[in-house]
Scaffold this motif. Structure first.
Motif, mmCIF file in Angstrom:
data_model
loop_
_atom_site.group_PDB
_atom_site.id
_atom_site.type_symbol
_atom_site.label_atom_id
_atom_site.label_comp_id
_atom_site.label_asym_id
_atom_site.label_seq_id
_atom_site.Cartn_x
_atom_site.Cartn_y
_atom_site.Cartn_z
ATOM 1 N N GLY A 8 0.756 -1.255 -0.045
ATOM 2 C CA GLY A 8 0.087 -0.219 -0.125
ATOM 3 C C GLY A 8 0.933 1.219 0.068
ATOM 4 N N GLY A 9 0.342 2.298 -0.267
ATOM 5 C CA GLY A 9 1.140 3.731 -0.221
ATOM 6 C C GLY A 9 0.037 4.861 -0.639
ATOM 7 N N ALA A 34 -8.901 -13.998 -1.218
ATOM 8 C CA ALA A 34 -9.622 -12.760 -1.441
ATOM 9 C C ALA A 34 -9.000 -11.662 -0.951
ATOM 10 C CB ALA A 34 -11.251 -12.883 -1.044
ATOM 11 N N TRP A 35 -9.356 -10.362 -1.678
ATOM 12 C CA TRP A 35 -8.756 -9.216 -1.349
ATOM 13 C C TRP A 35 -10.317 -8.413 -0.715
ATOM 14 C CZ3 TRP A 35 -4.089 -7.368 -0.001
ATOM 15 C CH2 TRP A 35 -2.919 -7.919 -0.618
ATOM 16 N N PHE A 36 -10.227 -7.764 0.364
ATOM 17 C CA PHE A 36 -11.449 -7.001 0.826
ATOM 18 C C PHE A 36 -10.747 -5.610 1.101
ATOM 19 C CE2 PHE A 36 -15.099 -9.484 2.115
ATOM 20 C CZ PHE A 36 -14.706 -10.763 1.760
ATOM 21 N N ARG A 37 -11.540 -4.606 1.146
ATOM 22 C CA ARG A 37 -11.252 -3.329 1.426
ATOM 23 C C ARG A 37 -12.320 -2.650 2.461
ATOM 24 N NH1 ARG A 37 -11.382 0.036 -4.165
ATOM 25 N NH2 ARG A 37 -13.976 -0.033 -4.377
ATOM 26 N N ALA A 91 -8.795 2.970 0.955
ATOM 27 C CA ALA A 91 -9.118 2.186 1.904
ATOM 28 C C ALA A 91 -8.107 1.475 2.567
ATOM 29 C CB ALA A 91 -10.289 1.250 1.448
ATOM 30 N N VAL A 92 -8.281 0.753 3.375
ATOM 31 C CA VAL A 92 -7.340 -0.330 4.070
ATOM 32 C C VAL A 92 -7.764 -1.773 3.129
ATOM 33 C CG1 VAL A 92 -6.533 -1.731 6.145
ATOM 34 C CG2 VAL A 92 -6.998 0.765 6.333
ATOM 35 N N LEU A 119 -2.561 0.044 3.772
ATOM 36 C CA LEU A 119 -3.595 1.250 3.464
ATOM 37 C C LEU A 119 -3.230 1.763 2.163
ATOM 38 C CD1 LEU A 119 -5.335 3.612 4.296
ATOM 39 C CD2 LEU A 119 -3.375 4.735 5.406
ATOM 40 N N VAL A 120 -4.062 2.075 1.372
ATOM 41 C CA VAL A 120 -3.998 2.706 -0.093
ATOM 42 C C VAL A 120 -4.758 4.009 0.062
ATOM 43 C CG1 VAL A 120 -4.494 2.428 -2.418
ATOM 44 C CG2 VAL A 120 -3.971 0.358 -1.128
ATOM 45 N N THR A 121 -3.909 4.842 -0.167
ATOM 46 C CA THR A 121 -4.654 6.420 -0.254
ATOM 47 C C THR A 121 -4.505 6.995 -1.892
ATOM 48 O OG1 THR A 121 -4.010 6.780 2.114
ATOM 49 C CG2 THR A 121 -4.587 8.759 0.761
#
Length: 124
Positions: A8-9, A34-37, A91-92, A119-121
């Protein structure tokens, strides 16, 4: 079982990121992943899902065509390639192992182990 998510970043809208989730303590190739956010103030939601073999994938409607989930079973790792990022993707992001397949793949109840979140911003 441990799931270690990273990648993330902070990026600008339109840019790309790739998330990775390294698994240990399990027979990785036996499980769907899976990936959740979870965006601030919102519930955790499914973003993408991949079958144990990688042959079948699912992407939530808002990320379809922009995000790609993949896995390398030999490396015990699942990835989420995110292109054309938008501020609403902020989101995280969590990776998860799907254990209970009698629940729908969007149901949190279907998953037993979760990564710590990354965390992705996305700035506009």
């Amino acid at each position: 079982v441990q799931l270690q998510a990273c990648g993330g970043g902070l990026v600008q809208a339109g840019e790309s990121l790739t998330l990775s989730c390294a698994a240990s303590g399990l027979t990785f190739s036996s499980y769907d992943m899976a990936w959740f956010r979870q965006a601030p103030g919102k519930v955790r939601e499914l973003t993408a899902h991949i079958s144990w073999s990688g042959a079948s994938t699912y992407n939530e409607a808002t990320v379809k065509g922009r995000f790609t989930i993949s896995r390398v079973n030999a490396n015990n790792t699942v990835y989420l390639q995110m292109n054309s990022l938008k501020p609403e993707d902020t989101a995280v992001y969590y990776c998860a192992r799907r254990l209970r397949t009698y629940f729908g793949l969007e149901s949190l109840e279907s998953y037993d182990y979760w990564g710590q979140g990354t965390l992705v911003t996305v700035s506009s």
